[in-house]
Design a protein around this motif. Structure first.
Motif, mmCIF file in Angstrom:
data_model
loop_
_atom_site.group_PDB
_atom_site.id
_atom_site.type_symbol
_atom_site.label_atom_id
_atom_site.label_comp_id
_atom_site.label_asym_id
_atom_site.label_seq_id
_atom_site.Cartn_x
_atom_site.Cartn_y
_atom_site.Cartn_z
ATOM 1 N N SER A 117 0.866 -1.183 0.000
ATOM 2 C CA SER A 117 0.000 0.000 0.000
ATOM 3 C C SER A 117 0.899 1.229 0.000
ATOM 4 O O SER A 117 2.118 1.122 0.215
ATOM 5 C CB SER A 117 -0.904 0.033 1.246
ATOM 6 O OG SER A 117 -0.121 0.276 2.401
ATOM 7 N N TYR A 119 0.712 3.424 2.284
ATOM 8 C CA TYR A 119 1.118 3.553 3.696
ATOM 9 C C TYR A 119 2.408 2.781 3.925
ATOM 10 O O TYR A 119 3.379 3.295 4.492
ATOM 11 C CB TYR A 119 -0.004 3.020 4.603
ATOM 12 C CG TYR A 119 0.225 3.363 6.059
ATOM 13 C CD1 TYR A 119 -0.524 4.357 6.682
ATOM 14 C CD2 TYR A 119 1.185 2.707 6.819
ATOM 15 C CE1 TYR A 119 -0.313 4.685 8.016
ATOM 16 C CE2 TYR A 119 1.414 3.032 8.143
ATOM 17 C CZ TYR A 119 0.655 4.023 8.742
ATOM 18 O OH TYR A 119 0.876 4.352 10.052
ATOM 19 N N HIS A 145 1.636 13.100 5.971
ATOM 20 C CA HIS A 145 0.703 12.011 6.283
ATOM 21 C C HIS A 145 1.243 11.093 7.384
ATOM 22 O O HIS A 145 2.456 10.935 7.551
ATOM 23 C CB HIS A 145 0.463 11.199 5.003
ATOM 24 C CG HIS A 145 -0.602 10.166 5.145
ATOM 25 N ND1 HIS A 145 -0.336 8.830 5.246
ATOM 26 C CD2 HIS A 145 -1.945 10.295 5.220
ATOM 27 C CE1 HIS A 145 -1.481 8.171 5.353
ATOM 28 N NE2 HIS A 145 -2.464 9.032 5.337
ATOM 29 N N GLU A 246 7.211 8.923 -3.952
ATOM 30 C CA GLU A 246 6.367 7.839 -3.427
ATOM 31 C C GLU A 246 4.960 8.072 -3.935
ATOM 32 O O GLU A 246 4.510 9.216 -4.047
ATOM 33 C CB GLU A 246 6.411 7.854 -1.897
ATOM 34 C CG GLU A 246 5.622 6.750 -1.229
ATOM 35 C CD GLU A 246 4.194 7.121 -0.926
ATOM 36 O OE1 GLU A 246 3.407 6.215 -0.610
ATOM 37 O OE2 GLU A 246 3.844 8.332 -1.017
ATOM 38 N N LYS A 251 -5.557 5.623 -5.551
ATOM 39 C CA LYS A 251 -6.384 6.829 -5.654
ATOM 40 C C LYS A 251 -6.587 7.164 -7.125
ATOM 41 O O LYS A 251 -7.482 6.614 -7.756
ATOM 42 C CB LYS A 251 -5.764 7.940 -4.816
ATOM 43 C CG LYS A 251 -5.657 7.506 -3.335
ATOM 44 C CD LYS A 251 -5.210 8.598 -2.411
ATOM 45 C CE LYS A 251 -4.739 8.097 -1.064
ATOM 46 N NZ LYS A 251 -5.805 7.684 -0.157
HETATM 47 N N1 PMP Z 1 0.253 9.343 1.713
HETATM 48 C C1 PMP Z 1 -0.786 10.194 1.806
HETATM 49 C C2 PMP Z 1 -0.536 11.653 1.714
HETATM 50 C C3 PMP Z 1 -2.086 9.680 1.980
HETATM 51 O O1 PMP Z 1 -3.123 10.517 2.088
HETATM 52 C C4 PMP Z 1 -2.290 8.284 2.053
HETATM 53 C C5 PMP Z 1 -3.652 7.633 2.210
HETATM 54 N N2 PMP Z 1 -4.714 8.356 2.455
HETATM 55 C C6 PMP Z 1 -1.173 7.456 1.951
HETATM 56 C C7 PMP Z 1 0.076 8.009 1.786
HETATM 57 C C8 PMP Z 1 -1.325 5.973 2.000
HETATM 58 O O2 PMP Z 1 -1.712 5.484 0.753
HETATM 59 P P1 PMP Z 1 -2.557 4.121 0.654
HETATM 60 O O3 PMP Z 1 -3.982 4.488 0.823
HETATM 61 O O4 PMP Z 1 -2.199 3.582 -0.689
HETATM 62 O O5 PMP Z 1 -2.061 3.241 1.777
#
Ligand code: PMP
Length: 404
Positions: A117, A119, A145, A246, A251
């Protein structure tokens, strides 16, 4: 001590406090309908009902694009549902390699690496890179984030936080730091709760001046900005000045997964040491095939991006014309302030129940207390009637608050 009972007591106290502060999270049950984006089916207490979603992160509707659906269906038929292993243990297919090559080419970088992900990408890459050299210092925008913060916290690096997009503050922190210390500057391009955009070139100027590495989260920009949709770094001609980009596949790309792109040695190093990559199962082949099809489509579909920009401008103009409040957004994300967790949730609930419009209330700790907001996201598929319906409903709900 009876640990089980003590823990249960703690949990119910904590949940009770969240409820009384209006911060308890309910998950609204929403069902996407292929071919009808952004119309969803809401499964609420009174049964299922069709609604318009204004808070989807599937910013280009690619999650239900026929080419993406077809790629996923073909891959599941050909290769099955799951990868069946970590990248190192039988989980790397030619599809994974093809997607990494596509991502590297998209961002103009020599290499890219997939993660489970966005994240995980931030957490794993930042924690690995920030632990690589002794005495590292990381400079982090105050609005970065949670996944970036998590990665930084998992490293021994000393963390400096600069006021959001305030480059004078960042420079004062850089100037005060040990000139001999290895430094990383970590920031986003489009900030997801503000809708504003970082000045990438000015940040890169500071990084050059102080010998820092640049780490950019383009999660809310990939697919949406730049000639081929590679993000704000592409739009601003700054990609070559960013060391690590990254992004997410979840999205703008509309599927699932995350990645980093950068110099081959840096990416290979993260691949070789990051626990968040090594010890977890690879992305499922249908997911990878869907993301690949989505990116190939997105790169060629500049009119889709132009339509997104036009719709975002139309949304902002309609809110302004109706005298409704909004933050000064420079992107497709348009936050409407509704201070107070209870008030914000009550407004979102009325929008859904009375007007069949879904908007997400954003509360602390995602944003500071007192700055609660509804997070609206324009997409190319929100038509004039949807904008008019949203503005009418918001006007009614914000001006005539009923008791929650
Ligand atoms: N970076 C930012 C700025 C995000 O807003 C988010 C998720 N909302 C992430 C990373 C994580 O991405 P993912 O949903 O693919 O885990």
């Amino acid at each position: 001590m009876n640990t089980r009972q003590t823990l249960l007591d703690h949990c119910s106290r904590h949940l009770g406090a969240l409820r009384s502060e209006g911060r308890y999270r309910d998950f609204t049950r929403l069902e996407k309908i292929a071919g009808r984006f952004p119309t969803y089916r809401w499964h609420g207490p009174g049964g299922a009902r069709e609604i318009t979603v204004w808070s989807a992160n599937d910013y280009l509707g690619m999650g239900t694009h026929p080419a993406v659906q077809r790629a996923a269906a073909e891959a599941v038929a050909a290769h099955g549902a799951g990868a069946g292993g970590t990248r190192n243990i039988s989980g790397t297919s030619p599809l994974h390699a093809a997607l990494e090559a596509e991502l590297a080419g998209w961002h103009g970088k020599p290499a890219a690496l997939l993660f489970g992900s966005g994240y995980l990408a931030n957490q794993a890459a930042l924690s690995a890179l920030l632990a690589a050299l002794p005495g590292m210092e990381v400079f982090s925008d105050a609005m970065n984030h949670a996944s970036m913060i998590d990665g930084m916290r998992r490293s021994p690096a000393r963390r400096h936080i600069w006021r959001h997009n305030d480059l004078d503050h960042l420079e004062s922190l850089l100037r005060a730091a040990d000139p001999a210390a290895p430094k990383v500057i970590a920031f986003e391009s489009v900030y997801s709760m503000e809708g504003d955009i970082a000045p990438l070139h000015a940040l890169c100027d500071l990084a050059e001046k102080y010998g820092a590495l640049t780490y950019l989260d383009e999660v809310h920009a990939v697919g949406l900005y730049g000639a081929e949709g590679a993000g704000i770094a592409e739009r601003d001609g700054a990609a070559a000045r960013i060391d690590v980009i990254e992004g997410t596949l979840a999205k703008g790309v509309g599927v699932f997964g995350g990645y980093i792109a950068g110099e081959a040695e840096l990416v290979d190093y993260v691949r070789s040491v990051a626990g968040g990559l090594i010890f977890t199962t690879a992305l499922p082949p249908p997911t990878v095939a869907a993301a690949l099809a989505s990116i190939r489509h997105i790169r060629a579909d500049a009119p889709l991006r132009a339509r997104l920009a036009e719709r975002a401008a139309a949304l902002k103009a309609a809110l302004d014309a109706a005298g409704l409040p909004r933050l000064d957004s420079h992107s497709h994300i348009v936050p409407v302030p509704v201070p107070g967790a209870d008030a914000c949730r009550a407004v979102a609930r009325r929008m859904l129940e009375e007007f069949s419009i879904y908007v997400t209330p954003i509360n602390y700790p995602t944003v500071p207390r007192g700055t609660e907001r509804l997070r609206l996201c324009a997409t190319p598929f929100h038509d004039d009637a949807m904008i008019a319906g949203l503005v009418r409903a918001l006007g009614e709900v914000l001006r005539m608050p009923k008791a929650a």
